[in-house]
Design a protein around this motif. Structure first.
Motif, PDB file in Angstrom:
ATOM      1  N   LEU A  53       0.821  -1.203   0.000  1.00 31.08           N
ATOM      2  CA  LEU A  53       0.000   0.000   0.000  1.00 31.08           C
ATOM      3  C   LEU A  53       0.857   1.256   0.000  1.00 31.08           C
ATOM      4  CD1 LEU A  53      -2.732  -0.972   2.580  1.00 31.08           C
ATOM      5  CD2 LEU A  53      -2.970  -0.809   0.123  1.00 31.08           C
ATOM      6  N   ARG A  54       0.379   2.244  -0.689  1.00 28.00           N
ATOM      7  CA  ARG A  54       1.016   3.556  -0.618  1.00 28.00           C
ATOM      8  C   ARG A  54       0.245   4.389   0.382  1.00 28.00           C
ATOM      9  NH1 ARG A  54       0.742   5.632  -6.498  1.00 28.00           N
ATOM     10  NH2 ARG A  54       1.638   7.458  -5.523  1.00 28.00           N
ATOM     11  N   ARG A  55       0.965   5.124   1.196  1.00 28.33           N
ATOM     12  CA  ARG A  55       0.362   5.830   2.304  1.00 28.33           C
ATOM     13  C   ARG A  55       0.093   7.290   1.957  1.00 28.33           C
ATOM     14  NH1 ARG A  55       3.257   3.853   5.142  1.00 28.33           N
ATOM     15  NH2 ARG A  55       5.081   5.180   5.104  1.00 28.33           N
ATOM     16  N   THR A  56      -1.017   7.781   2.475  1.00 27.77           N
ATOM     17  CA  THR A  56      -1.370   9.185   2.272  1.00 27.77           C
ATOM     18  C   THR A  56      -0.646  10.059   3.276  1.00 27.77           C
ATOM     19  OG1 THR A  56      -3.566   8.548   1.527  1.00 27.77           O
ATOM     20  CG2 THR A  56      -3.269  10.848   2.215  1.00 27.77           C
ATOM     21  N   ALA A  62      -9.131   0.229  -0.572  1.00 31.02           N
ATOM     22  CA  ALA A  62      -8.960  -1.219  -0.594  1.00 31.02           C
ATOM     23  C   ALA A  62      -8.702  -1.786   0.792  1.00 31.02           C
ATOM     24  CB  ALA A  62      -7.813  -1.594  -1.522  1.00 31.02           C
ATOM     25  N   ALA A  63      -8.145  -0.987   1.696  1.00 32.54           N
ATOM     26  CA  ALA A  63      -7.801  -1.477   3.029  1.00 32.54           C
ATOM     27  C   ALA A  63      -9.050  -1.729   3.860  1.00 32.54           C
ATOM     28  CB  ALA A  63      -6.901  -0.471   3.744  1.00 32.54           C
ATOM     29  N   GLU A  64      -8.987  -2.757   4.681  1.00 33.40           N
ATOM     30  CA  GLU A  64     -10.081  -3.053   5.603  1.00 33.40           C
ATOM     31  C   GLU A  64     -10.047  -2.139   6.820  1.00 33.40           C
ATOM     32  OE1 GLU A  64     -10.160  -7.151   6.739  1.00 33.40           O
ATOM     33  OE2 GLU A  64      -9.592  -7.833   4.735  1.00 33.40           O
ATOM     34  N   ILE A  65      -8.844  -1.704   7.204  1.00 33.61           N
ATOM     35  CA  ILE A  65      -8.661  -0.909   8.415  1.00 33.61           C
ATOM     36  C   ILE A  65      -7.876   0.347   8.071  1.00 33.61           C
ATOM     37  CG2 ILE A  65      -7.630  -0.856  10.710  1.00 33.61           C
ATOM     38  CD1 ILE A  65      -7.838  -3.973  10.629  1.00 33.61           C
ATOM     39  N   ASN A  66      -8.459   1.506   8.341  1.00 37.29           N
ATOM     40  CA  ASN A  66      -7.774   2.778   8.118  1.00 37.29           C
ATOM     41  C   ASN A  66      -7.439   3.406   9.468  1.00 37.29           C
ATOM     42  OD1 ASN A  66      -7.821   3.535   5.082  1.00 37.29           O
ATOM     43  ND2 ASN A  66      -9.858   2.699   5.487  1.00 37.29           N
ATOM     44  N   GLY A  83      -1.652  -5.604   3.469  1.00 35.50           N
ATOM     45  CA  GLY A  83      -2.589  -4.685   2.838  1.00 35.50           C
ATOM     46  C   GLY A  83      -3.896  -4.510   3.564  1.00 35.50           C
ATOM     47  N   LYS A  84      -4.050  -5.138   4.713  1.00 37.95           N
ATOM     48  CA  LYS A  84      -5.288  -5.010   5.479  1.00 37.95           C
ATOM     49  C   LYS A  84      -5.397  -3.629   6.136  1.00 37.95           C
ATOM     50  CE  LYS A  84      -6.628  -8.694   7.632  1.00 37.95           C
ATOM     51  NZ  LYS A  84      -6.779  -9.793   8.631  1.00 37.95           N
ATOM     52  N   VAL A  85      -4.229  -3.021   6.439  1.00 36.43           N
ATOM     53  CA  VAL A  85      -4.188  -1.728   7.133  1.00 36.43           C
ATOM     54  C   VAL A  85      -3.677  -0.636   6.204  1.00 36.43           C
ATOM     55  CG1 VAL A  85      -3.093  -0.435   9.006  1.00 36.43           C
ATOM     56  CG2 VAL A  85      -3.839  -2.787   9.389  1.00 36.43           C
TER      57      VAL A  85
END
Length: 341
Positions: free
Chosen positions: A2-5, A24-28, A59-61
């Motif tokens: 994942l790329r982070r904001t 796409a992530a389940e947990i933000n 990729g869940k987080v």
């Protein structure tokens, strides 16, 4: 991966890739801190930690980071934001706002340690038995401290205690305020982000910091003198909302645990040595005057500050920290132990 904001006030907005990753992530998770994104705490610690959490969770987080200068980057609000669930994770100063972490503040007392490594390891060893009551509602990921701090001044060189008399010096915590008063200075409470302008306008005469903000906050531009006193340190917290932590799936909690606590603590000493180097180099490049506190003057300061240390511990006892002197004695023993390694 994942790329982070990176949430910056000046940023143009989310990239399509980062937006897609967040969806796409389940947990933000929201993570806030008070330092500029050029600081080593952001680039070497916070960003990689978040990146590693995303990778570990497959990729869940997804983690959004809000550094200093953003809507969630106020140094005085880090604890309350994470307690309220406005953010999930926060990194902040234990001394701002004042009085919230009196037990932890013992590490700020003068002449305990000169080393970020020893101070950090001491805090972590003190935490389970002595400091934990201060962190109700929080899952503590790390406690740490910076290298022995300096006294930086704008117009007047400080070599001795006498040189400090009457100088308005920015202070980060109650313990450091009492130390400065005992040395004859006039402490001025102020968040780190306001120090540059205050020095520039002559509102304050100097500040206490380790070397790193001299570069990251561009303070070399508004300072001329640096006394390498290494008399004190200042402590920080890295915490997660306890309910949020408890709500995570087992595998994600395992990732958080793997990246925190005992596995994170040993990194702060080497990191802070790295972060301090550019600050000292920035002062040298501008031709600023760097002086080291002499052994004789250090002994004089140590003697002068003993009553202040006693008074601070008495103040903590009056505030309900009945074992303040026991905590201090343990901190002395632990820092001595860790500084020998």
């Amino acid at each position: 991966m994942l790329r982070r904001t990176l949430a910056l006030a000046a940023a143009a907005g989310l990239t399509l890739g980062a937006a897609a990753a967040a969806q796409a992530a389940e947990i933000n998770l929201k993570l806030s801190h008070f330092l500029p994104p050029v600081h080593g705490i952001h680039t070497d610690f916070i960003e990689p930690w978040a990146h590693d959490l995303e990778a570990c969770s497959n990729g869940k987080v997804h983690v959004d980071i809000y550094p200093g200068g953003t809507q969630l980057g106020n140094v005085a609000k880090q604890q309350e934001q994470v307690l309220a669930g406005v953010v999930d994770i926060a990194h902040g100063l234990t001394g701002i706002p004042r009085g919230r972490f009196p037990r932890t503040s013992v590490i700020d007392l003068p002449f305990l340690t000169e080393s970020a490594d020893a101070a950090t390891r001491t805090l972590w060893k003190l935490y389970p038995e002595y400091l934990k009551p201060e962190y109700k509602g929080l899952h503590v990921l790390a406690l740490h401290a910076h290298n022995g701090g300096l006294i930086h001044t704008r117009d007047k060189q400080v070599k001795t205690m006498d040189d400090l008399k009457g100088l308005r010096i920015r202070t980060p915590s109650p313990a450091i305020s009492m130390m400065l008063e005992a040395l004859g200075a006039v402490p001025q409470g102020m968040p780190p982000g306001q120090v540059y302008e205050a020095l520039q306008k002559g509102v304050i005469d100097g500040t206490v910091f380790p070397w790193d903000p001299v570069k990251s906050f561009r303070l070399a531009e508004v300072l001329k003198y640096h006394l390498d006193a290494r008399v004190y340190t200042v402590s920080f917290f890295f915490v997660m909302n306890q309910k949020r932590y408890d709500s995570l799936p087992d595998d994600v909690r395992a990732c958080v645990d793997k990246l925190s606590g005992d596995n994170l603590i040993p990194k702060f000493g080497p990191w802070w040595d790295k972060w301090d180097a550019p600050g000292k180099a920035a002062a040298e490049e501008r031709g600023n005057v760097i002086t080291k506190l002499s052994d004789a003057e250090r002994a004089r300061w140590r003697e002068a500050l003993q009553p202040m240390i006693d008074a601070y511990l008495k103040q903590l006892e009056d505030q309900g920290v009945e074992n303040a002197r026991e905590i201090y004695a343990k901190a002395q023993a632990y820092t001595a132990e860790f500084e020998k390694k």
